[in-house]
Design a protein around this motif. Sequence first.
Motif, PDB file in Angstrom:
ATOM      1  N   ILE A 127       0.847  -1.184   0.000  1.00  0.00           N
ATOM      2  CA  ILE A 127       0.000   0.000   0.000  1.00  0.00           C
ATOM      3  C   ILE A 127       0.885   1.238   0.000  1.00  0.00           C
ATOM      4  CG2 ILE A 127      -1.617   1.349   1.417  1.00  0.00           C
ATOM      5  CD1 ILE A 127      -2.835  -1.280   2.344  1.00  0.00           C
ATOM      6  N   GLY A 128       0.529   2.206  -0.821  1.00  0.00           N
ATOM      7  CA  GLY A 128       1.242   3.476  -0.808  1.00  0.00           C
ATOM      8  C   GLY A 128       0.916   4.254   0.451  1.00  0.00           C
ATOM      9  N   ILE A 129       1.933   4.866   1.056  1.00  0.00           N
ATOM     10  CA  ILE A 129       1.709   5.571   2.319  1.00  0.00           C
ATOM     11  C   ILE A 129       2.700   6.717   2.465  1.00  0.00           C
ATOM     12  CG2 ILE A 129       3.298   4.177   3.726  1.00  0.00           C
ATOM     13  CD1 ILE A 129       1.080   4.241   5.929  1.00  0.00           C
ATOM     14  N   ASN A 130       2.273   7.746   3.165  1.00  0.00           N
ATOM     15  CA  ASN A 130       3.201   8.799   3.564  1.00  0.00           C
ATOM     16  C   ASN A 130       2.675   9.471   4.823  1.00  0.00           C
ATOM     17  OD1 ASN A 130       5.562  10.243   3.420  1.00  0.00           O
ATOM     18  ND2 ASN A 130       5.201  11.031   1.353  1.00  0.00           N
ATOM     19  N   PHE A 131       3.601  10.035   5.580  1.00  0.00           N
ATOM     20  CA  PHE A 131       3.282  10.769   6.800  1.00  0.00           C
ATOM     21  C   PHE A 131       3.785  12.193   6.624  1.00  0.00           C
ATOM     22  CE2 PHE A 131       4.355   6.378   7.829  1.00  0.00           C
ATOM     23  CZ  PHE A 131       3.202   5.938   8.478  1.00  0.00           C
ATOM     24  N   ARG A 132       2.943  13.169   6.946  1.00  0.00           N
ATOM     25  CA  ARG A 132       3.312  14.567   6.757  1.00  0.00           C
ATOM     26  C   ARG A 132       3.025  15.377   8.013  1.00  0.00           C
ATOM     27  NH1 ARG A 132       0.758  15.803   0.779  1.00  0.00           N
ATOM     28  NH2 ARG A 132       2.311  14.668  -0.448  1.00  0.00           N
ATOM     29  N   ARG A 133       3.758  16.472   8.118  1.00  0.00           N
ATOM     30  CA  ARG A 133       3.537  17.418   9.213  1.00  0.00           C
ATOM     31  C   ARG A 133       3.661  18.832   8.680  1.00  0.00           C
ATOM     32  NH1 ARG A 133       7.714  18.491  14.284  1.00  0.00           N
ATOM     33  NH2 ARG A 133       6.584  20.233  15.244  1.00  0.00           N
ATOM     34  N   TRP A 134       2.733  19.688   9.089  1.00  0.00           N
ATOM     35  CA  TRP A 134       2.846  21.120   8.818  1.00  0.00           C
ATOM     36  C   TRP A 134       3.219  21.809  10.117  1.00  0.00           C
ATOM     37  CZ3 TRP A 134       3.617  24.678   5.328  1.00  0.00           C
ATOM     38  CH2 TRP A 134       3.323  26.001   5.607  1.00  0.00           C
ATOM     39  N   HIS A 135       4.421  22.421  10.124  1.00  0.00           N
ATOM     40  CA  HIS A 135       4.935  23.138  11.291  1.00  0.00           C
ATOM     41  C   HIS A 135       4.641  24.618  11.065  1.00  0.00           C
ATOM     42  CE1 HIS A 135       8.412  23.362  14.427  1.00  0.00           C
ATOM     43  NE2 HIS A 135       7.423  24.182  14.712  1.00  0.00           N
ATOM     44  N   HIS A 136       3.612  25.120  11.720  1.00  0.00           N
ATOM     45  CA  HIS A 136       3.094  26.434  11.373  1.00  0.00           C
ATOM     46  C   HIS A 136       4.073  27.557  11.706  1.00  0.00           C
ATOM     47  CE1 HIS A 136      -0.088  29.112  10.177  1.00  0.00           C
ATOM     48  NE2 HIS A 136       0.055  29.816  11.289  1.00  0.00           N
ATOM     49  N   ARG A 137       4.748  27.471  12.827  1.00  0.00           N
ATOM     50  CA  ARG A 137       5.674  28.545  13.205  1.00  0.00           C
ATOM     51  C   ARG A 137       6.783  28.699  12.169  1.00  0.00           C
ATOM     52  NH1 ARG A 137      10.441  28.084  15.926  1.00  0.00           N
ATOM     53  NH2 ARG A 137       9.925  25.973  16.626  1.00  0.00           N
ATOM     54  N   LEU A 138       7.311  27.594  11.678  1.00  0.00           N
ATOM     55  CA  LEU A 138       8.410  27.634  10.720  1.00  0.00           C
ATOM     56  C   LEU A 138       7.942  27.623   9.267  1.00  0.00           C
ATOM     57  CD1 LEU A 138      10.920  25.135  12.374  1.00  0.00           C
ATOM     58  CD2 LEU A 138      10.888  27.633  12.530  1.00  0.00           C
ATOM     59  N   ARG A 139       6.641  27.437   9.040  1.00  0.00           N
ATOM     60  CA  ARG A 139       6.106  27.327   7.686  1.00  0.00           C
ATOM     61  C   ARG A 139       6.818  26.222   6.909  1.00  0.00           C
ATOM     62  NH1 ARG A 139       1.497  30.186   6.543  1.00  0.00           N
ATOM     63  NH2 ARG A 139       2.192  30.503   4.412  1.00  0.00           N
ATOM     64  N   ILE A 140       6.964  25.065   7.542  1.00  0.00           N
ATOM     65  CA  ILE A 140       7.651  23.933   6.914  1.00  0.00           C
ATOM     66  C   ILE A 140       6.696  22.759   6.815  1.00  0.00           C
ATOM     67  CG2 ILE A 140       9.406  22.164   7.274  1.00  0.00           C
ATOM     68  CD1 ILE A 140      11.253  24.295   8.325  1.00  0.00           C
ATOM     69  N   ARG A 141       6.578  22.227   5.613  1.00  0.00           N
ATOM     70  CA  ARG A 141       5.866  20.968   5.417  1.00  0.00           C
ATOM     71  C   ARG A 141       6.921  19.876   5.264  1.00  0.00           C
ATOM     72  NH1 ARG A 141       2.694  22.531   2.191  1.00  0.00           N
ATOM     73  NH2 ARG A 141       0.778  22.506   3.433  1.00  0.00           N
ATOM     74  N   SER A 142       6.958  18.959   6.212  1.00  0.00           N
ATOM     75  CA  SER A 142       7.924  17.867   6.148  1.00  0.00           C
ATOM     76  C   SER A 142       7.182  16.558   5.944  1.00  0.00           C
ATOM     77  CB  SER A 142       8.776  17.822   7.416  1.00  0.00           C
ATOM     78  OG  SER A 142       7.967  17.639   8.570  1.00  0.00           O
ATOM     79  N   GLU A 143       7.887  15.575   5.377  1.00  0.00           N
ATOM     80  CA  GLU A 143       7.268  14.284   5.098  1.00  0.00           C
ATOM     81  C   GLU A 143       8.296  13.181   5.249  1.00  0.00           C
ATOM     82  OE1 GLU A 143       5.597  14.882   1.267  1.00  0.00           O
ATOM     83  OE2 GLU A 143       7.510  15.024   0.236  1.00  0.00           O
ATOM     84  N   TRP A 144       7.788  11.989   5.541  1.00  0.00           N
ATOM     85  CA  TRP A 144       8.662  10.842   5.782  1.00  0.00           C
ATOM     86  C   TRP A 144       9.284  10.347   4.487  1.00  0.00           C
ATOM     87  CZ3 TRP A 144       6.992   5.618   4.510  1.00  0.00           C
ATOM     88  CH2 TRP A 144       7.943   4.641   4.858  1.00  0.00           C
ATOM     89  N   SER A 145       8.485  10.088   3.452  1.00  0.00           N
ATOM     90  CA  SER A 145       9.016   9.683   2.151  1.00  0.00           C
ATOM     91  C   SER A 145       8.955  10.889   1.226  1.00  0.00           C
ATOM     92  CB  SER A 145       8.204   8.513   1.578  1.00  0.00           C
ATOM     93  OG  SER A 145       8.831   7.987   0.426  1.00  0.00           O
ATOM     94  N   TYR A 146      10.107  11.345   0.827  1.00  0.00           N
ATOM     95  CA  TYR A 146      10.229  12.639   0.150  1.00  0.00           C
ATOM     96  C   TYR A 146       9.646  12.592  -1.261  1.00  0.00           C
ATOM     97  CZ  TYR A 146      12.561  16.860  -1.642  1.00  0.00           C
ATOM     98  OH  TYR A 146      12.841  18.085  -2.191  1.00  0.00           O
ATOM     99  N   GLU A 147       8.580  13.398  -1.486  1.00  0.00           N
ATOM    100  CA  GLU A 147       7.950  13.482  -2.798  1.00  0.00           C
ATOM    101  C   GLU A 147       8.338  14.754  -3.547  1.00  0.00           C
ATOM    102  OE1 GLU A 147       3.728  12.865  -2.523  1.00  0.00           O
ATOM    103  OE2 GLU A 147       3.947  11.290  -1.033  1.00  0.00           O
TER     104      GLU A 147
END
Length: 664
Positions: free
Chosen positions: A197-217
């Motif tokens: 199954i395709g999967i990814n985990f993401r987080r939006w860090h509002h203070r830093l305006r950074i969207r990070s993810e586990w598997s880099y797209e």
Amino acid sequence: MRLATIWIIVLSSTALRADQPAATALSKRVIPAVRAEAMPVIDGDLSDPVWGSAARAEGFTDRNRGEAAPDQTTAWLAYDDAFIYVAFECRDAMPDAIVGRETVRDAKYQSWEGDTEDNVEVLLDLFMSHQGDDRARFSTNPLGTPSARNSGGRANKLEWKGDWQSAAKRNPTGWTAEMAIPWRMLSYPAKSEPVEIGINFRRWHHRLRIRSEWSYEGPQGFQEDQGRWTGVRLPRDRFRPSVSTLPYTVVGAGQGGAGLQSGMDVRYSATPELTAVATINPDFGTIEGAVEGIQFSRSERWVPERRPFFLEGGDYLSAGAEYAIGPFFYPNRIRTVDLGVKVYGKVTPRDTLGFLHTLDLGRRSDLVAKLRHDLSPTASAGLFVSNMAGDDDNNTAVVAEQYMRRGKGGLASQWAFSAGKDSGGTAQQVNLYYEDKNAFHSFQYIGVAPDFRAANGIVWHTDYRGVFLYHVWGAEWPKGALRGFNMELNPIMDWHMDGRPFRRRVSWNGSIETRSDWSMWLSASYGTFDGELDNTYGIGLTYGASNRFRRIGFGLNKGRQASKPYSYFGPNASFRLFRRLDIGYGGAIQEFDGTAQQHIVTLNYEFSPTRSMGGRIVAENGRTNWYLSYRHSGGKGTETFIMLGDPNADEFASRLRVKAVFAM
């Protein structure tokens, strides 16, 4: 056009031969399937023993910069025959600056604003199609507010979507979150052997305006670089074809007297991949429709659809685009429905179906269908058909679509023809594009015959052919006075089919956003439309750009439209008071061949996640309409709804309606 044909042949062959070049070690990451020995308590506390043995995903990458995010995130994943369990630990060097505001369920995916608070998200591509429509998304914020967007827009009704759980907690090092997602609310392949199954985990860090993810797209979000959840045994034995119904009764009284109305929505899950929905005598009268704006426009305005029957599985019926010929299916064309049926989902792992048929008995029949075949993770082809048959009108539109991408460049095209009353012409659109880290460039050819017609869609203009260029540049920064900027440039040059000039226009707009939550935009547009001058300049300023609970701003445009003096002023504001009362205002004052005004005030008070009271006031050019409503919904599938007034009338209607819905 010969050049476009060569591009189609070349890119089609390369798309079928190979996928993207080898991804970095940060992409296409693998996480193993781990079965949970017991269901964790979903309370935001990660001390539950389940997480000690769950699969671990760590090393999140800043999506825009391709480097390790400064405040790291760890995710855990486990499952059993009933649920998928997900947990997040979000570390933050300044935990007092964590932002969590939203308390309304599913608000994240119902807004065009993007991310306006800290949140985490898990994305599931259960068919490994690498197509955005097939991705299910589940998100929560630091308050634990759940938001879900199932694949294809499946099951928009809460009673059918499923009552999944989420919770969150803050701590001295950041915040944590937990989710329990039931398999029964997902579409998945009917296989007995282990699947990937395709999967990814993401987080939006509002203070830093950074969207990070586990598997880099990457900044472009190339879905073929998502992660792989391997060795998953799907709960096929637990699936049984099922029928669920939502009958309703409405009692109404008003100036025309009292009345009783009944109807029913029915949902049939034929397989885990395919769903059918039917409606009998649906009640659209208690659904607040979007209000059409008054701003000058050279074409018909697009108004968002809000009726649940048309939203259900709506992604599978989409065709066309707002920036090209127009959307070939616009549900607002179908105003009255006595009977309706939809079928949507996967026919095979590579074939997606959407089908809609509605009847306004004795007056009109509408049929819309779309079939998409995925050739590869970055290439697909589709066929769309729409038919409208009424007492004195009929129309059929057929559209062939294709999409393919190689690396950062791609090609998308549409070829359409129409038949029926006042119809018979063709339309074509070819879009060559390139997307890089902070930029997107598009070159389009569009041609629409004078007699091309799509009765169930919107065709912005007919009788023209020409080129359309679109360029976007933008960036976001984690530090400094500015959060980010965005600039767009859009030249257009086209002709009527007989060679006369049609449009000549160059438009530009740019925006910046500051760390103190101010945003400002500037715009300029110069050109002609059938010989008439369109020349405008604009400015806008907003405080609280990322906070809809404390926002105020305005937009101003001046110049000439259709060779006449033109000005438009649009103030707006939104606030949350007493932690539960949301108040919004949007205004418009236009000077163009006279004065036109529109003022909209919305109110909503949340007593609890299932009970709310709200209303809207719309004052437009001397007419005023308002309504008030009380809703108790989502509690074990039942709903009670009381409304005073008509939300979609031109002026206030003295009417009281009481509606009861029962899940069965």
